[in-house]
Design a protein around this motif. Sequence first.
Motif, short mmCIF file in Angstrom:
data_model
loop_
_atom_site.label_atom_id
_atom_site.label_comp_id
_atom_site.label_asym_id
_atom_site.label_seq_id
_atom_site.Cartn_x
_atom_site.Cartn_y
_atom_site.Cartn_z
N MET A 201 44.67 51.41 72.03
CA MET A 201 45.40 50.60 71.05
C MET A 201 46.32 49.65 71.79
O MET A 201 46.92 50.01 72.80
N THR A 202 46.41 48.41 71.27
CA THR A 202 47.28 47.45 71.92
C THR A 202 48.74 47.83 71.72
O THR A 202 49.10 48.53 70.77
N THR A 203 49.58 47.34 72.62
CA THR A 203 51.02 47.58 72.51
C THR A 203 51.79 46.28 72.32
O THR A 203 53.01 46.27 72.29
N THR A 204 51.07 45.18 72.19
CA THR A 204 51.71 43.88 71.98
C THR A 204 52.14 43.72 70.53
O THR A 204 51.73 44.48 69.65
N ASN A 205 52.96 42.71 70.30
CA ASN A 205 53.23 42.27 68.93
C ASN A 205 51.96 41.57 68.46
O ASN A 205 51.58 40.53 68.97
N THR A 206 51.29 42.14 67.47
CA THR A 206 49.99 41.62 67.06
C THR A 206 50.07 40.16 66.65
O THR A 206 49.12 39.39 66.85
N ALA A 207 51.20 39.75 66.09
CA ALA A 207 51.36 38.36 65.69
C ALA A 207 51.32 37.40 66.87
O ALA A 207 51.05 36.21 66.70
N ASP A 208 51.58 37.89 68.07
CA ASP A 208 51.46 37.08 69.29
C ASP A 208 49.99 37.11 69.70
O ASP A 208 49.56 37.97 70.47
N VAL A 209 49.24 36.19 69.19
CA VAL A 209 47.79 36.20 69.36
C VAL A 209 47.39 36.14 70.83
O VAL A 209 46.52 36.88 71.29
N ASP A 210 48.02 35.26 71.59
CA ASP A 210 47.65 35.09 73.00
C ASP A 210 47.90 36.37 73.79
O ASP A 210 47.05 36.80 74.58
N ALA A 211 49.08 36.98 73.59
CA ALA A 211 49.40 38.22 74.31
C ALA A 211 48.46 39.34 73.91
O ALA A 211 48.02 40.13 74.76
#
Length: 338
Positions: A1-11
């Motif tokens: 599972m990702t740990t980024t802010n999903t709204a930050d598409v590039d990250a």
Amino acid sequence: MTTTNTADVDATLQQIAEVTAAGCDIIRVAVPSADDANALPAITKKSPIPVIADIHFQPRYVFAAIDAGCAAVRVNPGNIKRFDDRVGEIAAAAAEAGVPIRIGVNAGSLDSRLLIKYGKATPEALVESALWEASLFEDYGFTDIKIAVKHHDPLTVVAANRLLAEQCDYPLHLGVTEAGPAFQGAIKSAVAFGILLSEGIGDTLRVSLSAPPVEQVKAGCHILQSLGLRPRRLEIVSCPGCGRLQVDIHRLATQVEAAFEGFPHPLRIAVMGCVVNGPGEAREADLGVSCGNGKGQIFRHGQVIATVPEARIVGALLDEALNLAEGTETATGGGEAQ
């Protein structure tokens, strides 16, 4: 599972690319806000692997995830049912789009009624919760469901998934939730997954570590490779050490592992600290080294092909690995690659 802010598409896409390169097959992203839901179309369009949306409380994000092209949606129907009973609408939308629903039950969020009934998050409580939540969709004729029951105790995970396998035919997602830091969590996950997968129970898995997602993926791949369920990449066979050692075997094994990080061809490399077990272990490996007196005997498919100073062991193994990959003869005249 990702740990980024999903709204930050590039990250988020960058992290998806990293875990894909490490061997991940499916990725899950959290969708706790409208901004996250709005980012899903761009993420699903550019992701190299299927994307699952993780949604707990807001039914409207489920519909957004389906419209965005997510491969599946993870929901907690017990929570969503509290919002105007939206399960029927979700079932209809998912069925029309051909999108599976994953039901996730964690020990930490078990329904209070079941906690009262069982006293704690027992395997029976987890299974009852999962099957009850599945029944909410079944009431609307929807059965394209995957179930996950997770607990921090590996033996509870084993018992719960065994019960599920007996009581339903749904695909099962395995996980030891809140498993802990990398070393502890990988061991707990390996114990649970090794038992269940060897019994034919489990269809997908996640190693939940307090570590970057790439490390979680690497641990999962190693578990699958050890069980013969995924083609091996690099495997280091190294001895634990004993009083016969004349080399720092722990440092050497670490150096070999680092040197071969990302090596594109599957290899088994034996790193042995003495001549007692070294030759025997090397016979089962593609390459190997047996150390002593400041030198290392380099093995290729069990045959000694060179003796090099200790400082040149890692380089010699890497050179020979490249020769094997290219199918060429060794610099020491060791014959053709097998």
